[in-house]
Each structure stands twice: as structure tokens, then as C-alpha cells.
Write a protein that holds these residues in place. Structure first.
Motif, PDB file in Angstrom:
ATOM      1  N   ASP A 177       0.858  -1.185   0.000  1.00  0.00           N
ATOM      2  CA  ASP A 177       0.000   0.000   0.000  1.00  0.00           C
ATOM      3  C   ASP A 177       0.894   1.235   0.000  1.00  0.00           C
ATOM      4  O   ASP A 177       1.963   1.236   0.640  1.00  0.00           O
ATOM      5  N   ARG A 233      -0.494   3.360   7.192  1.00  0.00           N
ATOM      6  CA  ARG A 233      -1.343   2.168   7.285  1.00  0.00           C
ATOM      7  C   ARG A 233      -0.490   0.907   7.389  1.00  0.00           C
ATOM      8  O   ARG A 233      -0.776   0.016   8.191  1.00  0.00           O
ATOM      9  N   THR A 272     -11.386   3.261  -6.666  1.00  0.00           N
ATOM     10  CA  THR A 272     -11.851   3.774  -7.963  1.00  0.00           C
ATOM     11  C   THR A 272     -13.096   4.618  -7.668  1.00  0.00           C
ATOM     12  O   THR A 272     -13.651   4.546  -6.569  1.00  0.00           O
TER      13      THR A 272
END
Ligand code: NAD
Ligand code: UD9
Length: 455
Positions: A42, A47, A95
Motif C-alpha cells: 500500500d 497504514r 476507484t
């Protein structure tokens, strides 16, 4: 060197999940549990550090579940070099729609990262993000080719749309997944991979068919919600209770599925995914008018609620710009903390623009921005607050809300049919024509809105 399909079959394949969020983290945990080594990549370093510390940021994956994954070879990282160890790449990046156009930038970036760092051997690329029909042809394959990969040859490509429903009652492993690919080799490789973690797979003959199936699923839902929203507004005009009508129609054991009206359609899926289809229809010169109109109906529900509230207050001599309003619920649906595209927030913004004074109550929202101010919603329903307000808007029916605290409310707008129809409170109900025409002095009704089938 054996092909990727064989490495998957032998559990010798390393799976990389690109985008470790609501979809990616559960996927990583399920593949770890199935015996695969998993690299979670990521771009959000914070995170990844959180996961490395064993702190999960996703409600559906608690720290104990994360700890088990970490103990079983799950490696969260924001170092793309780690991707050189992987055989399978599952893309689960965000998205959406930006100014009416599909936003596929993260898909493009992720595909480029994979092309740049994947090993020089046969790999499997899976798109699990929700994309417009044709995105694998127009975005993914060109990005892989630009990075030196050969789609369909050294890079098998499949689309396996994610159906996970955070907080929902279906477990990931109980939900069959569609597998779309343009060749048997690509399709069977992806099926072997996902059959290892879920109840089964439904193959389709192309990546585009899988992309279209996913958008159909969510468009079907959006259009049917728009149908009952439109009928709710009509019911208000013809003195019918739409909730009673829907419940009665629901006694038909086939050919009808209940959907219910509300203050609008929120979240990250249902208002967004159908716009991939309407954008595509317009681009191809074949506008999808039913889908476009359904979207308009849903998008105008917040304004309809505000109109009904303003009319109801006006009939009681309270101008909207002098009204004190308590709002119950800010999230996009009950029992979640997500406020993305929340109709309740749109209603609050509209009321603030009309200079009404609002107090929000939502135990799932610590703080948010409303009318450019940072607000911290109340946690519980306060009787005195309700009694002193000109109106209480019930916009989200959280299970934790206890409505006996509303018994002294001078006026209530119920957008979720959450309150019993037998009540002494003056209640305006969305979609209930009767409640609209005499909200002020309506006697307690003996009717109920839930139709029970009488044999
Ligand atoms: N959340 C759901 O319930 C759900 C259900 C079905 C499908 N989907 C679809 O799955 C996709 C992911 O949704 P989500 O809810 O998991 O999003 P999310 O925002 O929770 O997680 C996406 C993660 O991807 C990371 N990311 C962004 N760009 C990246 C890049 N270029 N490379 C690597 N990582 C990147 C972000 O930092 C984030 O951690 C979306 O297409 C969504 O429509 C979501
Ligand atoms: C994997 C995935 O993509 N999963 C999606 C996810 O969608 P979601 O989390 O966005 O939730 P939804 O329940 O669809 O709600 C959306 C908005 O529509 C309002 N609404 C809803 C029903 C109704 O009758 N009347 C309404 O007005 C509601 O208040 C909210 O604002 O879960 C659904 C199963 O729950 C799935 O089917 C759907 O594919």
C-alpha cells in the motif's frame, strides 16, 4: 520454472495484494489462512506501519485476526521492491467517479508499479477493484505493456470483482465470485486461486463481462431504490402509505424484492458504480436513460426531504431560518460509521444553507465537517433537546437509537419508517400521504404499515 497456475495449485505462489483497505486487508487475511504467503502493498506508509504493529484499521478484521495473519507470513509493506517476490497480484485500490468521469488513476498507477517490480516470470494479475466495463482492455493491459509485460503471455490477466459487504451478514468465504478472463489459461488460473478462499467461482468469457456483471449488480440495486423513491413521492400526493404498499407487495413469494424509500442513496458503491455505465453509454453514443433518470431521482431525495420539512414547519408557523432542528443519524446507512456520499449530510448542508439551527446525534460519527465547521455529533438522544426543538429529523435508523426518548417531541420527520405508526407524536413520514396531509393533529392511527399475510 512451473507456470503460475501450477504454483497456485501447489500453494507455492506468493500473493501480493495491492491496496490494503476494506477489500484488500480481508483478502490478504483469507489468502494467508489458505496457506499462501501474502505481501500486502500500500502506498500509505502509516497504514502499513499500523499493520506491522498489529493494529488493524478495518472493522471487519480485528487485531487478533491480523496477528494470526502476521504469524502466518503476511507481510504488510509500502516498499514496492517486495513485489519482486510475488507470483500473483490482486489489485484492490480505490476507484470512483470524478466530475462524471471514471477515476481509474489508482488502477493505472498500481498496474505500472506491478509492471516495474514484478519478477521476470509468468505472473497472474487480478483486478478486484470495481471498474467500468472495458477498463482491463483500456487501462490495465496498456499499462502492463508500457512496463514491458506481455498480457496473456507472461502476464495472465483476470477480473474478479469483489463482493465483500463490510458489516453485512454474509461472510467473505460464503460469497461466490465472478472470474472473467479472455483465455482458458487465465480464467482457470484465477479460478484455482479464488476457489482456495471462497465457496466457488462463476467463470465468464472475458474481463469485460465480469466488469459489466459487477456494475449490473449495483445498478440493479440503485434503479430499484429509485423506483420506490419515486413512488414514495407519488404516494405523498395521493394519500397512500408507501411502506404499507411495499410490505403488502412483499407478501408475493416470487417475482418481487422489497426495496425501501429513504432520504437518498449513499455509500461508495451504489451511487457510484452505475455512473460507470452511464458514462460508457454516453461515450458510445447510446445513453442509458433509465439508469440516468434513476440516478436523478435518488440524487434529488435530500432536497425533497428538506422541502417536506420546510413545508411542515411552515404549516406550524416556524420559518426554516428560525427553526431549531435535531438530526438523528449522519452516516450513509444504519450501523456503519461511513459518511461517504451520505444523504443525511446533504440534507444537513441544505438546512444550514437555509440558516436553520441544527444539532446532530450520531454515535458512529466522532466528528465531521458541516457547513465548513468542524462538528462533534452527540452520542445519545437527549429528551430535553428533543422537547425544545421545533422538529426532529430521523434520517438514519441506527439499531442503538432508543425512540422512547422522542415521546415529548413537538414534531418529527421520519425518513426511515422507523417509528410506530401508532404514536401520539405528530409525525411526518416520507412516502406517507396521510401523515403529510394532517401531520399536525393526526389522531393515533390504528393502521400499521407492516402488512401481515392473513391465510
Ligand atoms: N469497500 C467495499 O465494501 C467494497 C466492496 C466491493 C468493491 N469495492 C471496490 O474495491 C476497491 C477498493 O475499495 P476499498 O473500499 O478497499 O478502498 P480503501 O480506500 O478502503 O482501500 C484502498 C487502499 O488502496 C491504497 N492505494 C491507493 N492507491 C494505491 C496504489 N496506487 N498502490 C497501492 N495502494 C494504493 C490506499 O492507500 C488504501 O489503503 C474499489 O474499487 C471499491 O469500489 C469496495
Ligand atoms: C460488494 C458491494 O458492492 N456491496 C454493496 C453494498 O452496498 P452498500 O454498502 O452501499 O449498501 P446498500 O444497502 O446498497 O445501501 C446503499 C444506499 O442505499 C440506501 N438504500 C438501500 C436499500 C434500500 O432499500 N433503500 C435505500 O435507500 C441505503 O440507505 C444507502 O444509503 O452492500 C449491498 C448489500 O447491503 C450490496 O448489494 C452492494 O452490492
Amino acid at each position: 520454472m512451473t507456470g503460475v497456475r501450477e504454483r497456485i495449485e501447489e500453494r507455492a505462489a506468493t500473493v501480493a495484494v495491492i491496496g490494503v483497505g476494506y477489500v484488500g486487508l480481508p483478502l490478504a487475511c483469507h489468502f494467508t489462512k489458505a496457506g499462501f504467503r501474502v505481501v500486502g502493498f500500500d502506498i500509505d506508509e502509516d497504514r502499513m506501519k499500523s499493520l506491522q504493529r498489529g493494529d488493524s484499521y478495518i472493522d471487519d478484521i480485528d487485531d487478533k485476526r491480523l496477528e494470526r495473519a502476521l504469524d502466518n507470513d503476511f507481510v504488510p509493506t509500502s516498499d514496492p521492491e517486495k513485489l519482486s517476490e510475488a507470483d500473483v497480484f490482486i489489485v484492490a485500490v480505490p476507484t470512483g467517479i470524478q466530475e462524471g468521469e471514471p477515476d481509474m488513476e489508482a488502477i493505472r498507477q498500481a498496474s505500472q508499479t506491478i509492471a516495474e517490480h514484478a519478477p521476470d516470470r509468468e505472473i497472474l494479475y487480478v483486478c478486484s477493484s470495481t471498474v467500468f466495463p472495458g477498463a482491463a482492455d483500456e487501462i490495465v493491459r496498456p499499462a502492463l505493456q508500457a512496463g514491458g509485460r506481455r498480457p496473456g503471455e507472461d502476464t495472465l490477466v483476470a477480473v474478479v470483482p469483489e463482493r465483500i459487504n463490510p458489516g453485512g451478514r454474509y461472510e467473505f468465504e460464503d460469497i461466490p465470485l465472478i472470474v472473467g478472463a479472455d483465455s482458458d489459461l487465465e480464467r482457470t488460473a484465477a479460478q484455482k486461486l479464488f476457489n482456495a478462499v471462497t465457496v466457488g467461482t462463476a467463470p465468464v468469457t472475458s474481463t469485460k463481462a465480469a466488469e459489466m456483471a459487477k456494475t449490473l449488480e449495483n445498478t440493479y440495486r440503485m434503479v430499484n431504490i429509485a423506483l420506490v423513491n419515486e413512488l414514495a413521492r407519488h404516494a405523498e400526493e395521493v394519500d397512500v402509505d408507501i411502506w404499507e404498499v411495499i410490505n403488502a407487495a412483499g407478501t408475493k413469494p416470487f417475482g418481487f424484492q422489497e426495496f425501501y424509500p429513504g432520504p437518498g442513496v449513499g455509500g461508495h458503491c451504489i451511487p457510484v458504480d452505475p455512473q460507470f455505465l452511464t458514462w460508457l453509454g454516453r461515450r458510445e453514443g447510446d445513453p442509458l436513460r433509465l439508469v440516468e433518470q434513476a440516478n436523478v431521482i435518488n440524487e434529488t431525495m435530500p432536497a425533497h426531504v428538506v422541502d417536506q420539512v420546510e413545508t411542515g414547519l411552515g404549516a406550524r408557523g416556524v420559518p426554516i431560518d428560525d427553526a431549531s432542528i435535531v438530526v438523528l443519524g449522519l452516516t450513509y446507512k444504519p450501523n456503519v460509521s461511513d459518511i461517504r456520499n451520505s444523504p443525511a449530510m446533504a440534507i444537513c448542508e441544505n438546512l444550514c444553507a437555509k440558516n436553520a439551527t441544527l444539532t446532530a446525534i450520531d454515535p458512529y460519527v466522532d466528528s465531521t465537517t458541516l457547513a465548513n465547521d468542524q462538528i462533534e455529533p452527540e452520542n445519545e438522544i437527549d429528551r430535553d433537546l428533543i422537547a425544545d426543538a421545533d422538529i426532529t429529523l430521523l434520517l438514519v435508523d441506527h439499531d442503538v437509537f432508543e425512540y422512547d426518548a422522542l415521546e415529548d417531541a413537538p414534531f418529527v420527520f421520519d425518513a426511515q419508517n422507523a417509528l410506530p405508526t401508532e404514536t401520539a407524536m405528530p409525525v411526518l413520514r416520507l412516502g406517507d400521504g396521510e401523515s403529510l396531509s394532517n401531520a399536525h393533529s393526526r389522531p393515533a392511527s390504528s393502521a400499521t404499515s407492516s402488512t401481515t399475510f392473513q391465510s
